[in-house]
Design a protein around this motif. Structure first.
Motif, PDB file in Angstrom:
ATOM      1  N   ASP A  72      -6.694   5.512  -1.317  1.00  0.00           N
ATOM      2  CA  ASP A  72      -7.564   4.788  -1.565  1.00  0.00           C
ATOM      3  C   ASP A  72      -6.508   4.138  -2.335  1.00  0.00           C
ATOM      4  OD1 ASP A  72      -9.573   2.671  -2.029  1.00  0.00           O
ATOM      5  OD2 ASP A  72     -11.219   3.876  -1.527  1.00  0.00           O
ATOM      6  N   THR A  73      -6.018   2.704  -2.591  1.00  0.00           N
ATOM      7  CA  THR A  73      -5.427   1.994  -2.756  1.00  0.00           C
ATOM      8  C   THR A  73      -6.110   1.413  -3.750  1.00  0.00           C
ATOM      9  OG1 THR A  73      -5.352   0.511  -1.328  1.00  0.00           O
ATOM     10  CG2 THR A  73      -3.213   2.328  -1.334  1.00  0.00           C
ATOM     11  N   ASN A  74      -7.620   1.208  -3.396  1.00  0.00           N
ATOM     12  CA  ASN A  74      -8.727   0.310  -4.540  1.00  0.00           C
ATOM     13  C   ASN A  74      -8.733   1.935  -5.581  1.00  0.00           C
ATOM     14  OD1 ASN A  74      -8.431  -1.992  -2.985  1.00  0.00           O
ATOM     15  ND2 ASN A  74     -10.385  -1.012  -1.582  1.00  0.00           N
ATOM     16  N   THR A  75      -9.141   2.707  -5.419  1.00  0.00           N
ATOM     17  CA  THR A  75      -9.636   3.714  -6.985  1.00  0.00           C
ATOM     18  C   THR A  75      -8.962   4.159  -6.807  1.00  0.00           C
ATOM     19  OG1 THR A  75     -10.074   5.337  -4.726  1.00  0.00           O
ATOM     20  CG2 THR A  75     -12.254   3.917  -5.063  1.00  0.00           C
ATOM     21  N   LYS A  76      -7.227   4.631  -6.565  1.00  0.00           N
ATOM     22  CA  LYS A  76      -6.010   5.252  -7.179  1.00  0.00           C
ATOM     23  C   LYS A  76      -6.682   6.861  -6.486  1.00  0.00           C
ATOM     24  CE  LYS A  76      -4.263   1.227  -7.874  1.00  0.00           C
ATOM     25  NZ  LYS A  76      -5.627   0.296  -7.423  1.00  0.00           N
ATOM     26  N   ARG A  77      -7.065   7.055  -5.909  1.00  0.00           N
ATOM     27  CA  ARG A  77      -7.501   8.354  -5.524  1.00  0.00           C
ATOM     28  C   ARG A  77      -6.927   9.126  -4.335  1.00  0.00           C
ATOM     29  NH1 ARG A  77     -13.993   8.741  -7.319  1.00  0.00           N
ATOM     30  NH2 ARG A  77     -14.265   8.040  -9.373  1.00  0.00           N
ATOM     31  N   ALA A  78      -6.422  10.234  -4.503  1.00  0.00           N
ATOM     32  CA  ALA A  78      -5.904  10.870  -3.453  1.00  0.00           C
ATOM     33  C   ALA A  78      -6.314  12.246  -2.912  1.00  0.00           C
ATOM     34  CB  ALA A  78      -4.633  11.403  -4.193  1.00  0.00           C
ATOM     35  N   TYR A  79      -6.863  12.513  -1.548  1.00  0.00           N
ATOM     36  CA  TYR A  79      -7.265  13.234  -0.467  1.00  0.00           C
ATOM     37  C   TYR A  79      -6.288  13.862   0.325  1.00  0.00           C
ATOM     38  CZ  TYR A  79     -10.477  10.686  -2.911  1.00  0.00           C
ATOM     39  OH  TYR A  79     -11.944  10.108  -3.732  1.00  0.00           O
ATOM     40  N   PHE A  80      -6.358  15.416   0.391  1.00  0.00           N
ATOM     41  CA  PHE A  80      -5.594  16.005   0.401  1.00  0.00           C
ATOM     42  C   PHE A  80      -6.089  16.962   2.162  1.00  0.00           C
ATOM     43  CE2 PHE A  80      -6.512  19.467  -2.004  1.00  0.00           C
ATOM     44  CZ  PHE A  80      -6.208  20.755  -0.727  1.00  0.00           C
ATOM     45  N   VAL A  81      -5.173  17.148   3.114  1.00  0.00           N
ATOM     46  CA  VAL A  81      -5.299  18.459   4.830  1.00  0.00           C
ATOM     47  C   VAL A  81      -4.492  18.983   4.796  1.00  0.00           C
ATOM     48  CG1 VAL A  81      -6.233  16.317   6.519  1.00  0.00           C
ATOM     49  CG2 VAL A  81      -7.394  19.274   6.147  1.00  0.00           C
ATOM     50  N   CYS A  82      -4.450  19.813   5.097  1.00  0.00           N
ATOM     51  CA  CYS A  82      -3.552  20.687   6.272  1.00  0.00           C
ATOM     52  C   CYS A  82      -3.540  20.470   7.495  1.00  0.00           C
ATOM     53  CB  CYS A  82      -3.046  22.190   5.381  1.00  0.00           C
ATOM     54  SG  CYS A  82      -1.893  22.873   6.035  1.00  0.00           S
ATOM     55  N   LEU A  83      -2.649  19.205   7.883  1.00  0.00           N
ATOM     56  CA  LEU A  83      -2.911  19.494   9.432  1.00  0.00           C
ATOM     57  C   LEU A  83      -2.549  20.101  10.146  1.00  0.00           C
ATOM     58  CD1 LEU A  83      -1.000  15.667   9.636  1.00  0.00           C
ATOM     59  CD2 LEU A  83      -3.544  16.247  10.237  1.00  0.00           C
ATOM     60  N   ASN A  84      -1.713  21.580   9.872  1.00  0.00           N
ATOM     61  CA  ASN A  84      -1.615  22.428  10.670  1.00  0.00           C
ATOM     62  C   ASN A  84      -2.908  23.229  11.007  1.00  0.00           C
ATOM     63  OD1 ASN A  84       0.748  21.729   8.316  1.00  0.00           O
ATOM     64  ND2 ASN A  84       1.765  23.167  10.178  1.00  0.00           N
TER      65      ASN A  84
ATOM     66  N   LEU B 221       2.077  10.649   3.682  1.00  0.00           N
ATOM     67  CA  LEU B 221       1.163   9.623   3.063  1.00  0.00           C
ATOM     68  C   LEU B 221       0.708   8.388   3.263  1.00  0.00           C
ATOM     69  CD1 LEU B 221       0.480  10.033  -0.088  1.00  0.00           C
ATOM     70  CD2 LEU B 221       2.914   8.602  -0.355  1.00  0.00           C
ATOM     71  N   LYS B 222      -0.841   8.097   3.150  1.00  0.00           N
ATOM     72  CA  LYS B 222      -1.195   7.353   4.501  1.00  0.00           C
ATOM     73  C   LYS B 222      -1.928   6.805   2.756  1.00  0.00           C
ATOM     74  CE  LYS B 222       0.200   8.795   8.588  1.00  0.00           C
ATOM     75  NZ  LYS B 222       1.083   7.530   9.213  1.00  0.00           N
ATOM     76  N   GLY B 223      -2.159   4.998   2.793  1.00  0.00           N
ATOM     77  CA  GLY B 223      -2.783   4.620   1.560  1.00  0.00           C
ATOM     78  C   GLY B 223      -3.667   3.489   3.071  1.00  0.00           C
ATOM     79  N   SER B 224      -4.356   3.240   2.383  1.00  0.00           N
ATOM     80  CA  SER B 224      -5.183   2.222   2.694  1.00  0.00           C
ATOM     81  C   SER B 224      -6.848   1.536   1.775  1.00  0.00           C
ATOM     82  CB  SER B 224      -6.739   3.242   4.174  1.00  0.00           C
ATOM     83  OG  SER B 224      -6.923   1.759   4.507  1.00  0.00           O
ATOM     84  N   GLY B 225      -6.461   0.286   1.839  1.00  0.00           N
ATOM     85  CA  GLY B 225      -7.856   0.542   1.018  1.00  0.00           C
ATOM     86  C   GLY B 225      -8.961  -0.158   1.828  1.00  0.00           C
TER      87      GLY B 225
ATOM     88  N   ARG C  70       0.745  -1.117  -0.312  1.00  0.00           N
ATOM     89  CA  ARG C  70       0.155  -0.103  -0.136  1.00  0.00           C
ATOM     90  C   ARG C  70       0.812   1.174  -0.195  1.00  0.00           C
ATOM     91  NH1 ARG C  70      -4.683  -2.208   4.229  1.00  0.00           N
ATOM     92  NH2 ARG C  70      -5.996  -3.503   2.552  1.00  0.00           N
ATOM     93  N   GLU C  71       2.070   1.323   0.739  1.00  0.00           N
ATOM     94  CA  GLU C  71       2.589   2.763   0.801  1.00  0.00           C
ATOM     95  C   GLU C  71       3.401   2.920  -0.476  1.00  0.00           C
ATOM     96  OE1 GLU C  71       7.216   2.942   2.857  1.00  0.00           O
ATOM     97  OE2 GLU C  71       5.887   1.799   3.882  1.00  0.00           O
ATOM     98  N   ASP C  72       3.788   1.959  -1.282  1.00  0.00           N
ATOM     99  CA  ASP C  72       4.519   1.927  -2.550  1.00  0.00           C
ATOM    100  C   ASP C  72       3.609   2.173  -3.485  1.00  0.00           C
ATOM    101  OD1 ASP C  72       6.839   0.938  -2.227  1.00  0.00           O
ATOM    102  OD2 ASP C  72       6.169  -1.168  -2.569  1.00  0.00           O
ATOM    103  N   ILE C  73       1.997   1.588  -3.753  1.00  0.00           N
ATOM    104  CA  ILE C  73       0.965   2.381  -4.114  1.00  0.00           C
ATOM    105  C   ILE C  73       0.618   3.743  -3.830  1.00  0.00           C
ATOM    106  CG2 ILE C  73      -1.520   2.072  -4.867  1.00  0.00           C
ATOM    107  CD1 ILE C  73      -1.658  -0.917  -4.447  1.00  0.00           C
ATOM    108  N   SER C  74       0.701   4.504  -2.243  1.00  0.00           N
ATOM    109  CA  SER C  74      -0.426   5.670  -2.278  1.00  0.00           C
ATOM    110  C   SER C  74       1.280   6.366  -2.589  1.00  0.00           C
ATOM    111  CB  SER C  74       0.254   5.573  -0.914  1.00  0.00           C
ATOM    112  OG  SER C  74      -0.129   5.221  -0.347  1.00  0.00           O
ATOM    113  N   VAL C  75       2.869   5.852  -2.802  1.00  0.00           N
ATOM    114  CA  VAL C  75       3.461   6.588  -3.299  1.00  0.00           C
ATOM    115  C   VAL C  75       3.640   7.462  -5.139  1.00  0.00           C
ATOM    116  CG1 VAL C  75       5.937   7.329  -4.226  1.00  0.00           C
ATOM    117  CG2 VAL C  75       5.390   6.082  -1.984  1.00  0.00           C
ATOM    118  N   GLN C  76       3.265   5.874  -5.420  1.00  0.00           N
ATOM    119  CA  GLN C  76       3.227   5.923  -6.791  1.00  0.00           C
ATOM    120  C   GLN C  76       1.643   6.711  -6.989  1.00  0.00           C
ATOM    121  OE1 GLN C  76       2.046   2.448  -9.246  1.00  0.00           O
ATOM    122  NE2 GLN C  76       1.766   2.995 -10.664  1.00  0.00           N
TER     123      GLN C  76
END
Length: 329
Positions: free
Chosen positions: A133-145, A69-73, A14-20
């Protein structure tokens, strides 16, 4: 005897998928730097822009975004009920429970020590939680600060006593290699420069007020010396690397135009009888607005892309005919 070969865990996959996925959804010229061992920051994205239309050479902008960077299925999707509220930068949470918006979000749990690390870094260094989302290959963000100060602390002031907290990431915050979707990433990359500029503007405004005799300790000066000072201030401000890339925030364009107007007036020459009016214009209009940018940034910009009703109204500009997006106010 069992002979064991090298193995990979599902988390490594999942980590590799997230980076990709992240790599595929940011501009090709941007560089992802690994941050080594995981102490809460996984990588740093360095922003570059091409120097030529043929895209032969790209130059660094000197802007960086820190990434968790976090990945999850098995991401939990749902809605967050965001009640209308007062400005949490000015006082305790004050919600109007009769008015609310249900915001589609992805939910992800972070350990509190990770959040405390981000909090300790301060607000000038943007740290984004990017959830893939390692299933849909979509990435979402939020600024933690910003999330910590605009959402977490107002709603749970003693969050630091917990083991973990659930972070709600608006699904509208999808990372795509499209200019409108890259606007927030570019803004976060420029944040440290913005905070540096705010300090400069406040200093300049105070010095202009000082020569006008409006501070507790005045500093009388000749017209020539004052004009030389304002010329120096104007040139120094226009050299700051903050003006390009902020087309989406209208006040930046207004202030840049006003500084260029001051520069043109000085070059054309200020006659003695117009000096006082010119100095008042610099103080009350131009530098007052420049100094006020920091307040607007705190109240408006830092709440963009949060799972709040205010962010819902201000973060996602409506598109004009032809697909062009309106600039954010």
């Amino acid at each position: 005897m069992e002979i064991r070969r090298k193995r990979r865990s599902v988390n490594q996959v999942r980590e590799d998928i997230s980076v990709q996925v992240l790599r595929e959804n940011i501009p090709e010229a941007w560089v992802m730097h690994s941050y080594g061992e995981d102490y809460g920051i996984d990588c740093v994205v360095e922003l570059f822009d091409y120097l030529d239309e043929d895209k032969n050479v790209a130059e660094t902008l000197g802007e960086n975004i820190f990434i968790q960077l976090k990945g999850s299925g098995s991401i939990q999707y749902g809605t967050r009920r965001a009640y209308h509220r007062g400005n949490v930068a000015k006082g305790p949470l004050n919600e109007d429970r009769t008015k609310f918006d249900d915001i589609p979000v992805a939910k992800f749990q972070l350990e509190v020590p990770e959040l405390l690390t981000v909090q300790a870094m301060g607000v000038a260094v943007p740290v984004l939680l990017i959830l893939v989302d390692t299933n849909t290959k979509r990435a979402y963000f939020v600024c933690l600060n910003d999330y910590i100060e605009k959402v977490l602390i107002p709603e749970d002031p003693k969050f630091y006593e917990k083991g973990h907290k659930t972070i709600h990431i608006p699904l509208a915050n999808q990372i795509l290699n499209l200019e409108n979707n890259l606007v927030p990433l570019r803004a976060y990359g420029k944040r440290s420069k913005m905070y540096g500029a705010f300090g400069t503007f406040h200093y300049q405004h105070q010095e202009i007020r000082r020569v006008r005799g409006l501070t507790s300790v005045g500093e009388p000066a000749s017209q020539g010396r004052v004009l030389a000072m304002i010329k120096t201030f104007t040139e120094a401000s226009l050299r700051l690397d903050i003006w390009v890339g902020h087309e989406f925030w209208k006040p930046m364009g207004w202030s840049q135009n006003e500084l260029e107007d001051i520069q043109a007036k000085i070059e054309a020459g200020i006659v003695p009888k117009e000096f006082d009016a010119f100095l008042e214009y610099c103080d009350v209009h131009v530098w007052r607005r420049l100094a006020n940018l920091s307040s607007m940034y705190e109240e408006l910009v830092r709440e963009w892309f949060m799972p709040t009703s205010f962010a819902l109204l201000t973060s996602y500009p409506e598109e004009k005919e032809g697909g062009e997006a309106d600039a954010r106010a």
